[in-house]
Scaffold this motif. Structure first.
Motif, PDB file in Angstrom:
ATOM      1  N   ILE B  67      36.762  47.769  43.086  1.00  0.00           N
ATOM      2  CA  ILE B  67      38.228  47.758  43.317  1.00  0.00           C
ATOM      3  C   ILE B  67      38.902  47.007  42.155  1.00  0.00           C
ATOM      4  CG2 ILE B  67      40.079  46.842  44.820  1.00  0.00           C
ATOM      5  CD1 ILE B  67      38.117  47.327  47.189  1.00  0.00           C
ATOM      6  N   ALA B  68      38.266  45.889  41.751  1.00  0.00           N
ATOM      7  CA  ALA B  68      38.809  45.117  40.620  1.00  0.00           C
ATOM      8  C   ALA B  68      38.870  45.971  39.355  1.00  0.00           C
ATOM      9  CB  ALA B  68      37.958  43.881  40.377  1.00  0.00           C
ATOM     10  N   VAL B  69      37.834  46.803  39.179  1.00  0.00           N
ATOM     11  CA  VAL B  69      37.814  47.683  37.996  1.00  0.00           C
ATOM     12  C   VAL B  69      39.029  48.615  38.014  1.00  0.00           C
ATOM     13  CG1 VAL B  69      36.589  49.614  36.904  1.00  0.00           C
ATOM     14  CG2 VAL B  69      35.325  47.594  37.627  1.00  0.00           C
ATOM     15  N   VAL B  70      39.312  49.189  39.184  1.00  0.00           N
ATOM     16  CA  VAL B  70      40.454  50.119  39.290  1.00  0.00           C
ATOM     17  C   VAL B  70      41.757  49.377  38.955  1.00  0.00           C
ATOM     18  CG1 VAL B  70      41.779  51.567  40.890  1.00  0.00           C
ATOM     19  CG2 VAL B  70      39.274  51.585  40.962  1.00  0.00           C
ATOM     20  N   VAL B  71      41.898  48.164  39.528  1.00  0.00           N
ATOM     21  CA  VAL B  71      43.127  47.385  39.272  1.00  0.00           C
ATOM     22  C   VAL B  71      43.265  47.101  37.776  1.00  0.00           C
ATOM     23  CG1 VAL B  71      44.261  45.137  39.662  1.00  0.00           C
ATOM     24  CG2 VAL B  71      43.152  46.335  41.564  1.00  0.00           C
ATOM     25  N   LEU B  72      42.139  46.699  37.167  1.00  0.00           N
ATOM     26  CA  LEU B  72      42.208  46.348  35.743  1.00  0.00           C
ATOM     27  C   LEU B  72      42.443  47.575  34.857  1.00  0.00           C
ATOM     28  CD1 LEU B  72      39.507  43.530  35.546  1.00  0.00           C
ATOM     29  CD2 LEU B  72      41.982  43.305  35.600  1.00  0.00           C
ATOM     30  N   ILE B  73      41.910  48.731  35.290  1.00  0.00           N
ATOM     31  CA  ILE B  73      42.196  49.966  34.517  1.00  0.00           C
ATOM     32  C   ILE B  73      43.697  50.260  34.577  1.00  0.00           C
ATOM     33  CG2 ILE B  73      41.925  52.498  34.551  1.00  0.00           C
ATOM     34  CD1 ILE B  73      38.959  52.051  35.200  1.00  0.00           C
ATOM     35  N   ALA B  74      44.288  50.037  35.769  1.00  0.00           N
ATOM     36  CA  ALA B  74      45.738  50.264  35.905  1.00  0.00           C
ATOM     37  C   ALA B  74      46.505  49.327  34.968  1.00  0.00           C
ATOM     38  CB  ALA B  74      46.162  50.035  37.348  1.00  0.00           C
ATOM     39  N   CYS B  75      46.045  48.066  34.933  1.00  0.00           N
ATOM     40  CA  CYS B  75      46.715  47.096  34.039  1.00  0.00           C
ATOM     41  C   CYS B  75      46.585  47.545  32.576  1.00  0.00           C
ATOM     42  CB  CYS B  75      46.086  45.710  34.168  1.00  0.00           C
ATOM     43  SG  CYS B  75      46.300  44.989  35.775  1.00  0.00           S
ATOM     44  N   ASP B  76      45.382  47.968  32.221  1.00  0.00           N
ATOM     45  CA  ASP B  76      45.127  48.406  30.850  1.00  0.00           C
ATOM     46  C   ASP B  76      46.033  49.587  30.481  1.00  0.00           C
ATOM     47  OD1 ASP B  76      43.811  47.802  28.578  1.00  0.00           O
ATOM     48  OD2 ASP B  76      41.998  48.957  29.012  1.00  0.00           O
ATOM     49  N   SER B  77      46.161  50.523  31.440  1.00  0.00           N
ATOM     50  CA  SER B  77      47.017  51.687  31.186  1.00  0.00           C
ATOM     51  C   SER B  77      48.455  51.227  30.945  1.00  0.00           C
ATOM     52  CB  SER B  77      46.995  52.642  32.378  1.00  0.00           C
ATOM     53  OG  SER B  77      45.671  52.940  32.708  1.00  0.00           O
ATOM     54  N   LEU B  78      48.885  50.214  31.721  1.00  0.00           N
ATOM     55  CA  LEU B  78      50.260  49.716  31.537  1.00  0.00           C
ATOM     56  C   LEU B  78      50.447  49.132  30.124  1.00  0.00           C
ATOM     57  CD1 LEU B  78      50.907  48.061  35.011  1.00  0.00           C
ATOM     58  CD2 LEU B  78      52.291  49.851  33.972  1.00  0.00           C
ATOM     59  N   ILE B 107      47.228  38.071  38.055  1.00  0.00           N
ATOM     60  CA  ILE B 107      46.938  37.959  39.490  1.00  0.00           C
ATOM     61  C   ILE B 107      45.518  38.468  39.761  1.00  0.00           C
ATOM     62  CG2 ILE B 107      47.607  38.781  41.798  1.00  0.00           C
ATOM     63  CD1 ILE B 107      50.522  38.922  40.598  1.00  0.00           C
ATOM     64  N   GLY B 108      45.189  39.555  39.084  1.00  0.00           N
ATOM     65  CA  GLY B 108      43.851  40.148  39.243  1.00  0.00           C
ATOM     66  C   GLY B 108      42.757  39.154  38.851  1.00  0.00           C
ATOM     67  N   PHE B 109      42.983  38.457  37.733  1.00  0.00           N
ATOM     68  CA  PHE B 109      41.963  37.500  37.278  1.00  0.00           C
ATOM     69  C   PHE B 109      41.848  36.304  38.227  1.00  0.00           C
ATOM     70  CE2 PHE B 109      41.925  39.578  33.086  1.00  0.00           C
ATOM     71  CZ  PHE B 109      40.556  39.675  32.945  1.00  0.00           C
ATOM     72  N   ALA B 125      41.015  25.323  40.046  1.00  0.00           N
ATOM     73  CA  ALA B 125      40.103  25.229  38.908  1.00  0.00           C
ATOM     74  C   ALA B 125      40.484  26.260  37.846  1.00  0.00           C
ATOM     75  CB  ALA B 125      38.674  25.450  39.352  1.00  0.00           C
ATOM     76  N   PHE B 126      40.968  27.394  38.320  1.00  0.00           N
ATOM     77  CA  PHE B 126      41.383  28.464  37.396  1.00  0.00           C
ATOM     78  C   PHE B 126      42.586  28.011  36.553  1.00  0.00           C
ATOM     79  CE2 PHE B 126      43.773  32.366  36.464  1.00  0.00           C
ATOM     80  CZ  PHE B 126      42.783  33.091  35.840  1.00  0.00           C
ATOM     81  N   VAL B 127      43.532  27.335  37.274  1.00  0.00           N
ATOM     82  CA  VAL B 127      44.724  26.831  36.593  1.00  0.00           C
ATOM     83  C   VAL B 127      44.323  25.786  35.554  1.00  0.00           C
ATOM     84  CG1 VAL B 127      46.952  25.683  36.923  1.00  0.00           C
ATOM     85  CG2 VAL B 127      46.126  27.332  38.616  1.00  0.00           C
ATOM     86  N   GLN B 128      43.386  24.911  35.964  1.00  0.00           N
ATOM     87  CA  GLN B 128      42.883  23.891  35.045  1.00  0.00           C
ATOM     88  C   GLN B 128      42.303  24.543  33.793  1.00  0.00           C
ATOM     89  OE1 GLN B 128      42.597  20.401  35.292  1.00  0.00           O
ATOM     90  NE2 GLN B 128      44.152  20.656  36.869  1.00  0.00           N
ATOM     91  N   PHE B 129      41.595  25.599  34.080  1.00  0.00           N
ATOM     92  CA  PHE B 129      40.905  26.306  33.026  1.00  0.00           C
ATOM     93  C   PHE B 129      41.902  26.982  32.067  1.00  0.00           C
ATOM     94  CE2 PHE B 129      39.161  30.596  32.193  1.00  0.00           C
ATOM     95  CZ  PHE B 129      38.203  30.239  31.263  1.00  0.00           C
ATOM     96  N   ILE B 130      43.006  27.541  32.657  1.00  0.00           N
ATOM     97  CA  ILE B 130      44.073  28.153  31.858  1.00  0.00           C
ATOM     98  C   ILE B 130      44.700  27.118  30.917  1.00  0.00           C
ATOM     99  CG2 ILE B 130      46.461  29.044  32.052  1.00  0.00           C
ATOM    100  CD1 ILE B 130      44.603  31.239  32.625  1.00  0.00           C
ATOM    101  N   SER B 131      44.762  25.838  31.400  1.00  0.00           N
ATOM    102  CA  SER B 131      45.458  24.821  30.609  1.00  0.00           C
ATOM    103  C   SER B 131      44.804  24.582  29.247  1.00  0.00           C
ATOM    104  CB  SER B 131      45.554  23.510  31.387  1.00  0.00           C
ATOM    105  OG  SER B 131      44.253  22.985  31.529  1.00  0.00           O
ATOM    106  N   LEU B 132      43.542  25.038  29.142  1.00  0.00           N
ATOM    107  CA  LEU B 132      42.895  24.941  27.822  1.00  0.00           C
ATOM    108  C   LEU B 132      43.695  25.714  26.763  1.00  0.00           C
ATOM    109  CD1 LEU B 132      39.095  25.490  28.610  1.00  0.00           C
ATOM    110  CD2 LEU B 132      40.157  23.394  27.816  1.00  0.00           C
TER     111      LEU B 132
END
Lengths: 148, 474
Positions: B67-78, B107-109, B125-132
């Protein structure tokens, strides 16, 4: 009326020719011409004219330089000098008067008006000339203060 | 509304339009770069993730993963849609596609991080990680793209170490998402910084150009003002003089005064015409070239040179033009160019020094854009080169590139009394170019070596001249 000797220093030959032709017909003028500043200076020392009309942009020696030389020499310092130029900006006018000229005329000037201007500067007393120069200095000081 | 207000208003509207167009171009450029890079990065991630799913490697979770693959393909197409819209200059569509793709991917990530990678309950933890990535933005904003690149690589290393220490079971995906985010941030940061610098460069260059033009115009107006006032005074002076003295003047002096007034009036007219010609010539292209015999046009040109202005008296002239040599062009234009060049040769060289005019056939260069004329029997490569040489003051080599521009007079000439309005050589270039030719000058700038002006025009063969003079009836 006493004849007035006028020296015209002008590098435009057509204009010089016109003024040398017209001024004697318009008043008691004996007119001589010089085509540049150096020739003007040499003729001035030979002729000792009563008045000189001097252009600004000329080869070798420009009009401002010529006026300054004439004003710096005690023998010629009192001779009325008119600057006649195509330069129109206020700073040009100021530079002309500051160099020591009695009158600054901007081209075009009709020969009859030039004849009147020569008579006008010839009629000025030395006290009037001094007053005119002092008022120019005051104006310059006021302008500088305004700029600051 | 007064005419002055109308002009001011229209100037304001133009400025707004220019600024709007400038911003549109810049925004489209930014979107185009970001959308392409995001698209490529996401595609790479998708390839890796699909491979992990297919190989059933731990960490890549079955159905949720697909399902994640489909969402990310949609994002890529955009992202690719945004890039395409930017290329078609559809700003709104490009912006919406990029933002939609970017938001969905983020959001997907986050979902991916908290659900698939097993960090349920710890999305922070994801937000912390983004702060890098903040350091990458900082480096891009304050420094150069190179500094942002170095910072990104450093953050990649940090992410790698972090991954090795804490996320061993989902290492591949963890590292990919982290590094992917950092490169995405780098792209935004580098593009924005580069765009900002480009804008500053464009604006500062435009400002410098406009100031230079203003200065040239100012100098031109002062100069033209000066050049016009003396002949105007002379004409008015003769009228004033004649008005006051005509009754007592001897007839020969009366005639001479009229004649002089007329001569100076004509001189004034020529000066005004040369100023007006600039506007006219800007809009004119030569459509029907005619054969022009060089010897006769040169003799006409010579007659039009003001002998006093050009100080022609007592000069040795050398004229080497083969009989019958002709070019394609327009007689009056070639005449005007030659008059101008000969007049300049005289004005900018001491009296008594020689002036040489030569013409010869030369092979056309590959750079030449001269076109073959209809009915021309000869090779299209053949040209006629006309040179006008003087032995005067020359042109300093660094000032040569300025010479054919509008309103330009060399500093040396501005300080002298040599008459000129800064338009003569500009007109020459415009006229020669309109006839499919070219003009240039060679000079060392050494006084006495002078200048050589070259003009190249298309050769017209004798047969074509006869054809033009005696057209056969059809």
């Amino acid at each position: 009326m006493r004849e007035v000797t006028v020296l015209l220093v002008e590098d435009n030959t057509e204009l010089l020719e016109l003024l040398m032709l017209s001024l004697p017909a318009l008043g008691p003028f004996r007119v001589f011409g010089a085509p540049d500043g150096v020739a003007g200076l040499m003729q001035f020392s030979e002729l000792h004219p009563d008045c000189a009309v001097i252009d600004v942009r000329m080869p070798e020696l420009n009009g401002y330089q010529l006026v300054r030389i004439l004003r710096g020499d005690p023998e010629t310092a009192a001779t009325p000098l008119i600057i006649l130029t195509a330069l129109t900006q206020e700073r040009d006018q100021f530079a002309g008067l500051a160099s020591g000229a009695d009158l600054f005329l901007t081209k075009p000037v009709l020969p009859s008006d030039l004849a009147q201007a020569i008579e006008q500067v010839m009629a000025r007393t030395s006290a009037e000339r001094e007053d005119a120069y002092l008022s120019l200095v005051e104006k310059s000081v006021a302008l500088e203060a305004q700029d600051e | 509304m007064s005419s002055e207000e109308t002009i001011l208003l229209s100037a304001t509207l133009d400025e707004a339009q220019i600024a709007q167009e400038f911003m549109l171009t810049r925004r489209l450029q930014i979107i185009s770069v970001i959308a392409r890079v995001f698209g490529v990065l996401l595609s790479l991630f998708l390839l890796l993730y699909v491979a992990l799913l297919a190989l059933q490697i731990p960490g890549a979770q079955g159905t949720i993963g697909w399902i994640a693959v489909v969402v990310l393909i949609a994002c890529d197409s955009l992202f690719f849609m945004a890039a395409r819209a930017a290329a078609r200059k559809r700003l709104q569509r490009a912006t919406v596609s990029l933002l939609l793709g970017g938001d969905s991917a983020s959001i997907g990530f986050l979902y991916f991080w908290s659900t698939i990678l097993g960090h349920k309950g710890d999305p922070f933890a994801f937000v912390q990680f983004i702060s890098l990535s903040l350091t990458i933005i900082l480096a891009g904003t304050l420094g150069t793209a190179r500094l942002a690149l170095a910072t990104t690589i450093l953050m990649n290393v940090v992410t790698l170490l972090f991954g090795l220490a804490y996320a061993s079971s989902e290492l591949a995906l963890f590292l990919t998402t982290g590094i992917l985010d950092e490169w995405a941030i780098f792209t935004i940061s580098a593009v924005m910084a580069s765009s900002y610098r480009q804008t500053l460069r464009d604006v500062s260059l435009a400002y410098a150009h406009s100031r230079q033009l203003e200065e040239l115009k100012e100098r031109f107006i002062t100069n033209v003002n000066h050049e016009l006032r003396t002949p105007v005074m002379t004409v008015l002076g003769y009228i004033d003089f004649l008005q006051q003295t005509w009754q007592k003047l001897p007839p020969e002096q009366l005639t001479r005064s009229f004649q002089k007034a007329r001569e100076v009036g004509e001189q004034l007219m020529r000066l005004i015409e040369s100023i007006l010609d600039v506007r006219r010539i800007d809009e004119t292209q030569l459509k029907n070239p005619e054969p022009v015999m060089l010897r006769s046009v040169l003799s006409q040109a010579w007659k039009l040179v003001d002998p006093r202005e050009a100080r022609l008296e007592g000069r040795p002239f050398s004229l080497k033009i083969p009989a019958g040599l002709a070019v394609w062009g327009e007689t009056t234009r070639i005449q005007q160019v030659l008059t101008n060049l000969i007049s300049n040769a005289g004005k900018y060289s001491p009296p008594g020094t020689p002036i040489e005019v030569m013409a010869q056939i030369v092979p056309g260069s590959a750079k030449s854009k001269l076109k073959r004329k209809p009915g021309e029997q000869t090779s299209e490569q053949e040209l006629v080169e006309i040179t006008v040489r003087d032995y005067g003051f020359g042109v300093p080599p660094e000032q040569i590139p300025l010479l054919f521009n509008r309103f330009v007079r060399l500093p040396r000439d501005l300080a002298s009394t040599t008459v000129g309005n800064g338009l003569g050589l500009y007109l020459c270039r415009a006229l020669v170019t309109a006839m499919q030719g070219q003009i240039w000058v060679e000079s060392t700038g050494v006084v006495g070596e002078g200048s050589t002006f070259h003009i190249q025009l298309p050769l017209c063969q004798v047969g074509a001249v006869q054809e033009a003079v005696n057209p056969r009836s059809s």
